[in-house]
Scaffold this motif. Sequence first.
Motif, PDB file in Angstrom:
ATOM      1  N   THR A 125       0.855  -1.191   0.000  1.00  0.00           N
ATOM      2  CA  THR A 125       0.000   0.000   0.000  1.00  0.00           C
ATOM      3  C   THR A 125       0.888   1.236   0.000  1.00  0.00           C
TER       4      THR A 125
ATOM      5  N   SER B 251      -1.295   6.689   3.815  1.00  0.00           N
ATOM      6  CA  SER B 251      -2.612   7.222   3.507  1.00  0.00           C
ATOM      7  C   SER B 251      -2.935   8.490   4.289  1.00  0.00           C
TER       8      SER B 251
ATOM      9  N   ASP C 219       2.780  -0.129   3.772  1.00  0.00           N
ATOM     10  CA  ASP C 219       3.071   1.142   3.106  1.00  0.00           C
ATOM     11  C   ASP C 219       4.515   1.162   2.605  1.00  0.00           C
TER      12      ASP C 219
ATOM     13  N   GLY D 168       4.711  -1.035  -0.528  1.00  0.00           N
ATOM     14  CA  GLY D 168       4.156  -0.353  -1.697  1.00  0.00           C
ATOM     15  C   GLY D 168       5.092   0.728  -2.218  1.00  0.00           C
TER      16      GLY D 168
END
Lengths: 801, 348
Positions: free
Chosen positions: A483, A486, B229, B232
């Motif tokens: 990911t 964010s 994270d 990624g």
Amino acid sequence: MKVSTKWLKDYIDLDINPEELAEKIERTAVEVDGVSRLDKNLKKIVVGATVEVRKHPESDHLNICQVDVGAAELLQIVCGAPNIAAGKKVIVALPNSRIAGNVKIKKSKMRGEVSEGMICSLQEIGFSESVVPKAYAAGIYLLPDDAKPGEPVYSYLGMDEDIIDLDVTPNRADMLSMRGTAHELAAIYDQKVILKKPALQEDLTDKISNYIQVTADKELSPTYLLRIIKDVQVEESPMWLQRRLWNAGIRPMNNVVDVTNYILLDYGQPLHSFDYQKIAGKGIEVRLAKSGETLRTLDEEERKLLPNDIVIADDNGPIALAGTMGGLNSGISAETQVIALEAAVFNSSAIRKTARKHNLHSEAAMRFERGINRGTVAEALDMAAQLIAELGNGKIVAGVAGTQDSIQPVIINISTKKINDVLGTELQIAEIKDIFERLGFTIEEENGNFTVSVPVRRWDISIPADLIEEVARIYGYDNLPATLPSGELTPGKYTYKQQVIRDTRSILEESGLMQAISYGLTSDKKAQRFMMEDAQSTRLNFPMSSDRTTVRMNLISGLLDDVAYNNARKVSDVMLYEQGRVFYRDVDNDRPREVEHVAAAMTGLYSAQSWHDEKKQIDFYVTKGIVEHLLTVLGVTDVNYRASQEHEEMHPGRTADIFIGNLFIGFVGEVHPNISKEYGIGRTYVFELDLQKIIDFNNELIVYQPVSKYPVITRDVAMAVGKEIANADIVNFIKKQSGKILSNVQLFDVYEGGKISTEQKSLAYELTYSDSSKTLEDDDVTADFEKVMSKLQAKFNVEIR
Amino acid sequence: MDLKDRLTKLKVKALSEIDTVEDLKKINEIRVNLLGKKGPITEVLRGMKDLSKEERPVVGSLANKVRDELTAAITQRREKLEISKIARKLEKEKIDVTLPGVPVKAGQPHIIMQVIDQLEKLFLGMGYQVVDGPEIEEDHYNFEMMNLPKDHPARDMQDTFYITEQILMRTQTSPVQARTMEKHDFAKGPLKMISPGKVYRRDTDDATHSHQFHQVEGLVIDRHITMGDLKGTLQSIARTIFGDEREIRLRPSYFPFTEPSVEVDVSCFKCGGKGCTVCKQTGWIEVLGAGMVHPNVLTMAGIDAEVYGGFAFGLGPDRFAMLKYGVDDIREFYLNDVRFLSQFAQKG
Ligand SMILES: [Zn+2]
């Protein structure tokens, strides 16, 4: 750490091919340097029995041997080894066999005698010189008497074992042992380990206090234990032990030293064995070395001990450098009968310093530096004592001297939520529980909150983050999601300074210069050349070579090195620039100021001769043009150039200092011929600018100037002036004396010779007049022009032509 | 002869004359001669006064028609002649278009800088700042703030050029992170930074070692940063530098300033993972190190490690450039041979 998969099988039941196992270790625990096996690529190497050995009639060192290799007929092999004898078991490379280095052995003749193969040393079949037992180093290896002629030698010598070479990171010192590695594999494969405990048999008729007392400084050695084994016969170790050692890269010595090394590999616990009878008195002390003390260590070097060295001392002084190397005098020899066996924990930072200062980076020292399993010090000692007693027919004196600190498992609290928050996973309580259990950790769990008790053998784990790593790697990094962060949005942009630096680079590149990156460290002399301000140089305290002693205070020196490198390789056209820092140190500071500079060095042709254009040589004006372009595009105004003879390394007649107003920002010019000669380069033009001063220049936003609607009027003028008069003086004078209607002065021609006298040069200018509010009258322009020209004549004694 | 016949004959003759004329001047003469005040058509029109009332309009309209036709023919002919005149002129101007063009003088960034530029662009786009810091550092920032106290065994991993006992040539760009962490105000948002720059190690220069090389280290600290994270982000790096099809894998490793620490492999860009000499037959190439910021590092920088966490990574542009372009000697980067540098003029 070289791990034999065969040895591993003693502790854990794994039936996995070694490459696969290595890959799994690498993905889950530590890096693997390689998987190897000594019998790879070998062919037809068997046990032979020397039935008869006789001298070669034509040689004083060769022998002719009749060897039984399990076949119907004996083989005749000529052998030059000094330790060949009849009635021995030897390593035979049969005809058409392959030995180390892919060498093929064929039937041959040696001085007229047929030789059907070769009797081999360990080195010849692929063993490293460093593991071959000293007794066989200069000759052939002798196999045990029960070896069967004709059988392949590989399993006798452990050459059929797969060896995985682990590159253990400093945190995973627990894997510098077979037992630690077995525990790790058990966790990875969800298996159980079966570890043997020592079956200690003490001679209860004798007790340790009859032999020795220990005093140890707790800070230096929190655990220090000694056992005595008596009536020991020091001899060669059995094959199984030798195999294990050499497969781990350790040379077999004798049954005592070999056991200590075996336990080092097995438990990761370094041990030391003393010849008890060489110890003076009954007291052993663990203390710091005293000034002036020396010790001759096992490598026969006389060492001056340093005040921070931990030593083991007897009544007469140091007998060992703790944890790094023993003393020669108290070492084990063939005559040793009573052994004092040490197992201890030493202060890791002290060992690290000693190992560094004495350059003694032993297997033992490395383990003490990184830490050892404090839960098995006594167990390792017992295991070793028992083994020495068994192999050397000795007796273990009852009891242990010294003391041991008690060490408790570390307790860490961690929640399922925390683990998932850090990893970005959605692991269930049961999954985490399973991982901790596989690792052998004791856990209590309530509502997803874990209390984890970490066994002493994993001393690398002390905080929750360590447990998260354990979970992550056993769960598998491949299973983590991919990911991007964010959180709150942040703007990503260069600072003004960073932008100017990057603009500078691209402007120079568009101007035809290639970016160079030279070394920041240079010689003292080169560092101090082409200086732009007074500063002290900054030197390394222990440079590696005289070329790299000092941090640069200019960029040109490095660029000239580059030009020289190119010129030496027949590349004569070079246009390089470099953007980087120079380091100016002020007298009272250890640390220099770091200032961003930009510099260029140019030599040879600017453009080559072509069918279309004449060639163009790089000269002062080409170089200056690039500086002007750079400063203009960067928005720097009020730039002026002044002839300068201030730079020792520059051509005194072809160098200009560059100013913004009266602020010195750099220089441009030709490198002094003496310097060019030193570098072996052609005429070279350079500039260097203090980029920080340009960044600091208050860069006003460009304000749009309306283009005049009215036509401009121009006047051309050519004049002869004295050679000493600078163009800039004339241009500045014209600008100053003219009225507001003058908008530009452009030099369009310079020449000397012809009708011009030798003291003079001719300059030709175009003056442009404009008015943004009305159409200019020709008369107004003429009046202004003539007024200025007459003043010019008076001021500079010019002849208007 | 009657006027109509004269007109018809005139027309036939004139048309043939117009059709054959090859000269622009001549066609002008023809126009003046035919259609001018003294020309035959005018003459015909003048002779109309002798005609009957019935004949006059017939002849008049014929004369006009003939005049129009001739005018059109002349215009057409003139255009044709003009076109061929230009064509002749252009024919004379013909050049050899296969001669080489005039070379444009252009330099280019050093190959290492191209790699750094690419990374900066990627990270600026993801909202990171680029932060610079001193190349000559304090032991405190270079090591101690990175969880490497004075006698830590891992200090052996990096041989250092010292200037004094406390001052050294930085061995990594992480001290820039330490300095930035100390100053960062988290009330103003997360910390997302990369620090590119030169670093120095006490190494003997050879094909694979250089006492000077470059690093780009990255750091993100916020309330909810995960190892996912990190993964990624590393994937973005690998794909930006080595191509969109690249995969990455993480392996456990050890760095004092991160926990967990990982070594990052990228699938081989040369063979796509099948195994070749570049990847030593493994299909993977080790390209960088990374991990989750060690709580000690946060605490030392005055950040509450209970609330904040983050990731860090470090990579070597020199190594990237060597891998990507097959450069087999790191010293090439610092010798600045023009023939070496100019091979990397192509963008991207
Ligand atoms: Zn490959």
